[in-house]
Design a protein around this motif. Sequence first.
Motif, PDB file in Angstrom:
ATOM      1  N   PHE A   1      -6.041 -11.016  10.008  1.00  0.00           N
ATOM      2  CA  PHE A   1      -7.225 -10.610   9.243  1.00  0.00           C
ATOM      3  C   PHE A   1      -7.415 -11.429   7.966  1.00  0.00           C
ATOM      4  CE2 PHE A   1      -6.481  -6.676  11.715  1.00  0.00           C
ATOM      5  CZ  PHE A   1      -7.714  -6.601  12.325  1.00  0.00           C
ATOM      6  N   GLU A   2      -6.520 -12.385   7.744  1.00  0.00           N
ATOM      7  CA  GLU A   2      -6.586 -13.273   6.571  1.00  0.00           C
ATOM      8  C   GLU A   2      -6.750 -12.468   5.287  1.00  0.00           C
ATOM      9  OE1 GLU A   2      -9.659 -16.081   7.370  1.00  0.00           O
ATOM     10  OE2 GLU A   2      -8.588 -16.982   9.030  1.00  0.00           O
ATOM     11  N   CYS A   3      -5.820 -11.555   5.045  1.00  0.00           N
ATOM     12  CA  CYS A   3      -5.883 -10.737   3.841  1.00  0.00           C
ATOM     13  C   CYS A   3      -4.495 -10.459   3.278  1.00  0.00           C
ATOM     14  CB  CYS A   3      -6.579  -9.405   4.126  1.00  0.00           C
ATOM     15  SG  CYS A   3      -5.587  -8.276   5.110  1.00  0.00           S
ATOM     16  N   CYS A   4      -4.471 -10.063   2.038  1.00  0.00           N
ATOM     17  CA  CYS A   4      -3.301  -9.470   1.393  1.00  0.00           C
ATOM     18  C   CYS A   4      -2.097 -10.395   1.269  1.00  0.00           C
ATOM     19  CB  CYS A   4      -2.862  -8.192   2.117  1.00  0.00           C
ATOM     20  SG  CYS A   4      -4.197  -7.049   2.459  1.00  0.00           S
ATOM     21  N   ARG A   5      -2.234 -11.680   1.519  1.00  0.00           N
ATOM     22  CA  ARG A   5      -1.083 -12.565   1.420  1.00  0.00           C
ATOM     23  C   ARG A   5      -0.675 -12.799  -0.027  1.00  0.00           C
ATOM     24  NH1 ARG A   5      -3.097 -17.235   5.259  1.00  0.00           N
ATOM     25  NH2 ARG A   5      -3.906 -15.862   6.822  1.00  0.00           N
ATOM     26  N   ASP A   6      -1.644 -12.747  -0.930  1.00  0.00           N
ATOM     27  CA  ASP A   6      -1.356 -13.053  -2.330  1.00  0.00           C
ATOM     28  C   ASP A   6      -0.691 -11.885  -3.035  1.00  0.00           C
ATOM     29  OD1 ASP A   6      -2.581 -15.401  -1.741  1.00  0.00           O
ATOM     30  OD2 ASP A   6      -4.509 -14.846  -2.620  1.00  0.00           O
TER      31      ASP A   6
ATOM     32  N   ALA B   1       5.254   0.509   9.900  1.00  0.00           N
ATOM     33  CA  ALA B   1       5.266  -0.772  10.619  1.00  0.00           C
ATOM     34  C   ALA B   1       6.365  -1.673  10.052  1.00  0.00           C
ATOM     35  CB  ALA B   1       3.910  -1.459  10.498  1.00  0.00           C
ATOM     36  N   ASN B   2       6.945  -2.492  10.928  1.00  0.00           N
ATOM     37  CA  ASN B   2       7.968  -3.418  10.443  1.00  0.00           C
ATOM     38  C   ASN B   2       7.309  -4.627   9.776  1.00  0.00           C
ATOM     39  OD1 ASN B   2       7.090  -5.084  12.525  1.00  0.00           O
ATOM     40  ND2 ASN B   2       8.771  -4.540  13.882  1.00  0.00           N
ATOM     41  N   ASP B   3       8.105  -5.421   9.065  1.00  0.00           N
ATOM     42  CA  ASP B   3       7.571  -6.541   8.287  1.00  0.00           C
ATOM     43  C   ASP B   3       6.928  -7.611   9.161  1.00  0.00           C
ATOM     44  OD1 ASP B   3       8.305  -5.381   5.911  1.00  0.00           O
ATOM     45  OD2 ASP B   3      10.261  -6.370   5.836  1.00  0.00           O
ATOM     46  N   LYS B   4       7.479  -7.824  10.349  1.00  0.00           N
ATOM     47  CA  LYS B   4       6.926  -8.829  11.260  1.00  0.00           C
ATOM     48  C   LYS B   4       5.498  -8.450  11.666  1.00  0.00           C
ATOM     49  CE  LYS B   4       7.791 -10.978  15.733  1.00  0.00           C
ATOM     50  NZ  LYS B   4       8.620 -10.964  16.938  1.00  0.00           N
ATOM     51  N   LEU B   5       5.298  -7.174  11.989  1.00  0.00           N
ATOM     52  CA  LEU B   5       3.967  -6.708  12.374  1.00  0.00           C
ATOM     53  C   LEU B   5       2.999  -6.789  11.199  1.00  0.00           C
ATOM     54  CD1 LEU B   5       2.087  -5.466  14.468  1.00  0.00           C
ATOM     55  CD2 LEU B   5       2.927  -3.223  13.774  1.00  0.00           C
ATOM     56  N   LYS B   6       3.455  -6.413  10.018  1.00  0.00           N
ATOM     57  CA  LYS B   6       2.601  -6.493   8.832  1.00  0.00           C
ATOM     58  C   LYS B   6       2.163  -7.933   8.567  1.00  0.00           C
ATOM     59  CE  LYS B   6       4.405  -2.453   6.389  1.00  0.00           C
ATOM     60  NZ  LYS B   6       5.117  -1.971   5.214  1.00  0.00           N
TER      61      LYS B   6
END
Length: 137
Positions: A127-132, A115-120
């Motif tokens: 899903f409000e996850c993995c941002r940190d 997947a490209n970065d925009k989709l990720k």
Amino acid sequence: MSCGGFTCSKNSLIALNIMYIVVGFVLISVAAYGQTSNLVASISIIGGIVACGIFLLLVAMLGLLGAVRHNQVLLFFYMVLLFLIFLIQFSIACACLAMSEEQQKRITKAGWRNANDKLKTRVQEYFECCRDRKSVV
């Protein structure tokens, strides 16, 4: 109006194919809406939905024409097409049911890597996850 013999079958087949035509137009409309409102990032998904809608329209037109004209050749090809569609759907359903949890994880990880970065970013925001985290799965 009696419902016996071919009359009832003809009317039922006409009604069913009209519903299929409506569903085909709905599929095409949903794909167009998804494309214009940027709800779906992948053009291949949009193309697949449009292709399914067009294919459904063509099959429904074949069935409708065969029922209205009482053309046995058209109805035979309509029946063969529906049988082939059933076989394909059944095969896909069996393949999905036979897939283990490990295979599902492997496919998900491969899709995430491709997947490209925009989709990720969109998925993580949705899903409000993995941002940190700096590295994701």
